[in-house]
Design a protein around this motif. Sequence first.
Motif, short mmCIF file in Angstrom:
data_model
loop_
_atom_site.label_atom_id
_atom_site.label_comp_id
_atom_site.label_asym_id
_atom_site.label_seq_id
_atom_site.Cartn_x
_atom_site.Cartn_y
_atom_site.Cartn_z
N UNK A 135 5.60 5.09 -8.82
CA UNK A 135 6.65 4.79 -9.81
C UNK A 135 7.95 4.35 -9.14
N UNK A 136 8.29 4.92 -8.00
CA UNK A 136 9.53 4.53 -7.31
C UNK A 136 9.42 3.10 -6.79
N UNK A 137 8.30 2.75 -6.16
CA UNK A 137 8.19 1.40 -5.63
C UNK A 137 8.08 0.35 -6.73
N UNK A 138 7.52 0.73 -7.87
CA UNK A 138 7.54 -0.18 -9.03
C UNK A 138 8.97 -0.42 -9.48
N UNK A 139 9.76 0.66 -9.54
CA UNK A 139 11.16 0.53 -9.95
C UNK A 139 11.96 -0.31 -8.97
N UNK A 140 11.59 -0.26 -7.69
CA UNK A 140 12.30 -1.03 -6.68
C UNK A 140 11.93 -2.52 -6.70
N UNK B 159 0.85 -1.20 0.00
CA UNK B 159 0.00 0.00 0.00
C UNK B 159 0.88 1.23 0.00
N UNK B 160 0.54 2.19 -0.86
CA UNK B 160 1.18 3.50 -0.88
C UNK B 160 0.09 4.56 -0.93
N UNK B 161 0.38 5.79 -0.50
CA UNK B 161 -0.59 6.87 -0.70
C UNK B 161 -0.77 7.15 -2.18
N UNK B 162 -1.82 7.84 -2.52
CA UNK B 162 -2.11 8.12 -3.92
C UNK B 162 -1.22 9.25 -4.44
N UNK B 163 0.07 8.95 -4.51
CA UNK B 163 1.08 9.90 -4.97
C UNK B 163 1.82 9.23 -6.14
N UNK C 124 0.13 -0.36 -4.46
CA UNK C 124 -1.32 -0.21 -4.61
C UNK C 124 -1.77 1.03 -3.86
N UNK C 125 -2.14 2.11 -4.57
CA UNK C 125 -2.68 3.29 -3.87
C UNK C 125 -3.96 2.92 -3.12
#
Length: 326
Positions: free
Chosen positions: A179-184, A170-174, A189-190
């Motif tokens: 994009x950063x967590x996808x790259x990592x 889970x990430x905030x809707x930012x 999921x917002x």
Amino acid sequence: MTTNRRTLLLAAALAAPTVKTAWGQGRVTLKLGHLANEQNVWHRACLKLAEEAAALSNGRIEVQVFPNDTLGREMDLINGMQLGTADMTITGETLQNWAPLASLLAVPYAVTSIQQMDAVAGGPIGQQIAAEIVTRARVRPLGYFARGPRNLTANRAIRTPDELNGLRLRVPNVPLFVSVWQALGARPTPMAFGEVFTSLQNGTIDGQENPLALIRSANFNEVQRFVNVTEHVWSWIYVAISERRWQAMSAADREALTEAMRRTQAYERGLFTEDERNLEAELKAKGMTFVPSDQQAFAAKARPASIAGVRAEAKPLLEQMLATRA
């Protein structure tokens, strides 16, 4: 109007008590609204600001502090400050809606320690950010408070980006966070914060990322075993005043309020440091295990996405921030 009538009105006016203007040498009342609760470090620091402002102005400046969004939410207060109907608030990257450089307050791995945060926020880079906020957002940062670094919680230890292995996070809707967590290597999921506990409990998501204060207050220790110390966002938040209010104040009152904020910023840092220690001890006592992460590996892998994710106007200053890590 007769002469006798004019004489009576003049006599009444002279007999009435003198009311000094709010922004002259008389009393200055500033209402400071914010989202934190009464136990929060920021609220306690704001009470210190009120105390110092009153003392340094011989009682002329009264800062009234309103926690828990009782004066309105952050965006409402910023809009009111621009119109002159609100005085002060605590605000951060929300200001990017007007000032693009404010987005730099929360870029993953742009800042990797509290020492670097001070060098950035309190140095030339921070001065440029603050100047743009004054010009474009029409609110003036008086000083800043530290924010606890964001850490990754999960039910497994994660020391390197490779160990994310598609973690449903889970990430905030930012968009930048996504994009950063996808790259990592995660599957971000917002999701609204209020839905996170239940989603962790039922297995819809595997983890979340937040400062220790929110991890504790949301009782994530009940559904997460590990705090993976990624510290992927170190950031600060401004105590800001309406530029209209500021310009209407006397030079002496501006000086008093500035010095009050300087003292308050130092006071808040002491509270913050103690609070972070207490939060870690409390979460450990509740059964959570703190796992050191390879922050250099995370930072290196996140860097291209972090740079790509900020607006063009902010990229040169972000490069300077990244260079301060060296």
